[in-house]
Design an enzyme around this catalytic site. Structure first.
Site, PDB file in Angstrom:
ATOM      1  N   GLY A  47       0.849  -1.186   0.000  1.00 44.65           N
ATOM      2  CA  GLY A  47       0.000   0.000   0.000  1.00 44.65           C
ATOM      3  C   GLY A  47       0.882   1.232   0.000  1.00 44.65           C
ATOM      4  CB  SER A  49       0.369   4.412  -4.652  1.00 49.36           C
ATOM      5  OG  SER A  49      -0.879   3.905  -4.221  1.00 49.36           O
ATOM      6  CD  GLU A  74      -3.084   4.124  -6.918  1.00 43.38           C
ATOM      7  OE1 GLU A  74      -3.994   4.698  -7.556  1.00 43.38           O
ATOM      8  OE2 GLU A  74      -2.961   4.194  -5.684  1.00 43.38           O
ATOM      9  CE1 TYR A 233     -10.945   5.851  11.789  1.00 42.90           C
ATOM     10  CE2 TYR A 233     -10.144   4.562  13.648  1.00 42.90           C
ATOM     11  CZ  TYR A 233     -10.016   4.982  12.346  1.00 42.90           C
ATOM     12  OH  TYR A 233      -8.961   4.539  11.582  1.00 42.90           O
ATOM     13  CE  LYS A 242      -7.408   1.201  10.962  1.00 42.58           C
ATOM     14  NZ  LYS A 242      -6.389   0.901   9.940  1.00 42.58           N
TER      15      LYS A 242
END
Length: 385
Positions: A47, A49, A74, A233, A242
């Site tokens: 990951g 970019s 991408e 969240y 998470k």
């Protein structure tokens, strides 16, 4: 063609190649301010970019003087359609790495797939020998398992609906937003996409292929945030994912005793991922204003360069809290700052929004993500996308 920003909701559907190169160059200059430390020289970034992943890759090059292999998903330019920002960012990074005499490999594909893992192992073996640091920074809306099952993530609460102030990005005004609770399958899907399962799968595979160095380090990124955003969240579906990520770090260490797996809890920033989360953009604009006033505001590159030079590979070694988390959100969660934000949150209205929120700073970061908004670039110039 003349490339201008085309914004829909929280995404820009165009990107500017020269502007994206400017982003990468400016982040490299920022990273140079943190110096170079002794650390891993062979780094895999999953990951790589945009956002924290791109900044981690730039930090690996500038602050660690490392060879890197970046994995991203991408799109190239096609006809009148520009490439994605991440595609232009990657091209600019490769050019910069070549000028510095460092290897910068690239795999453009689905990082969840077996095929990409196999290609990564082959490129590591051929060009780097073994990876010494693995950065896991994937942010995706869905994931396809090796058995073909497709999981989708959902940005929802868990248990009860949640109503709170929110920033309407279309009109730069405050509205009220209600977030519905997730179904059990939505919670599971979010954990499958954004949790630690794929991170562990990557480490297992790299170990099996013998392309992970002895005593290698792997790090994944997380966010906790303040109590005011907990319902959407930390206590919501994304928070469940998470927490699974945090638990996975321990499981990786148990499965592979010679691998040190860590989670870095980062600061809240404008990224393509955070812009999509309801309620969070209003908090971020207010956070920007408060931290800039204090002189403690950091962007993605400051976070990643400070992570590498001060929290991971500095003289003190890896610095964690009592829960074995690296706290890059230390400036954000400073109690005096959060007290001010809680008070401001009560007072902010559509009429006084700019008194409490850094709207211009939010949009500046947003446009920079796609290569727009730089004074030294002529956006009226005809350019090949």
């Amino acid at each position: 063609m003349i490339i201008q920003p085309k914004v829909r909701e929280f995404i820009c559907t165009t990107a500017h190649p020269l502007g994206c190169e400017e982003t990468v160059l400016r982040q490299a200059v920022c990273a140079e301010g943190y110096g170079t430390v002794k650390g891993p020289k062979k780094v895999l970034i999953i990951g790589a970019s945009t956002g924290y992943g791109l900044s981690a890759r730039i930090g690996a090059l500038v602050n660690l003087d490392a060879d890197t292999l970046g994995i991203m998903y991408e799109k190239e330019a096609s006809g009148k359609r520009t490439a994605t920002a991440g595609w232009y960012n990657t091209r600019a990074f490769e050019k910069m790495a070549e000028q510095r005499g460092r290897y910068a490999g690239c795999i453009n594909g689905d990082a969840f797939s077996r095929e990409v893992k196999e290609e990564a192992a082959a490129l590591i073996r051929e060009n780097m020998g073994k990876a010494e640091l693995v950065v896991y920074s994937l942010a995706a809306p869905r994931r396809k398992d090796e058995d073909g099952t497709v999981w989708s993530s959902a940005l929802k609460t868990v248990g009860e609906p949640f109503t709170e102030k929110s920033l309407d990005l279309r009109n730069n005004t405050i509205t009220e937003k209600t977030i519905a609770p997730a179904l059990e399958e939505e919670i599971l899907g979010t954990v499958k996409v954004m949790g630690g399962e794929d991170w562990a799968s990557w480490i297992d595979f790299l170990k099996k292929e013998d392309v992970l160095a002895e005593n290698a380090v792997t790090i994944a990124f997380s966010y906790i945030g303040p109590e005011m955003t907990y319902p959407i969240y930390y206590d919501g579906t994304i928070g469940r994912a998470k927490k699974h990520l945090h638990k996975t770090a321990q499981e990786i260490c148990i499965a592979h005793p010679d691998v040190q797996a860590i989670v870095s809890v980062n600061k809240g920033l404008v990224t393509q991922a955070s812009a999509a989360i309801p309620i969070v953009p209003l908090y971020l604009t207010m956070l920007y204003r408060a931290m800039k006033k204090r002189g403690t505001h950091e962007g993605c590159q400051q976070q990643m360069s400070r992570l590498f030079t001060q929290k991971m590979f500095g003289e003190a070694g890896i610095v964690t809290d009592e829960n074995h988390l690296i706290r890059m959100d230390d400036y954000e969660l400073e109690e005096g700052l959060q007290r001010e934000l809680r008070e401001s949150w009560k007072k902010v209205t559509p009429e006084n929004l700019r008194e409490y929120a850094d709207i211009d700073g939010y949009w500046e970061d947003f446009y920079h993500m796609f290569g727009f908004g730089y004074d030294n670039i002529d956006y009226t110039k005809d350019i090949m996308p």
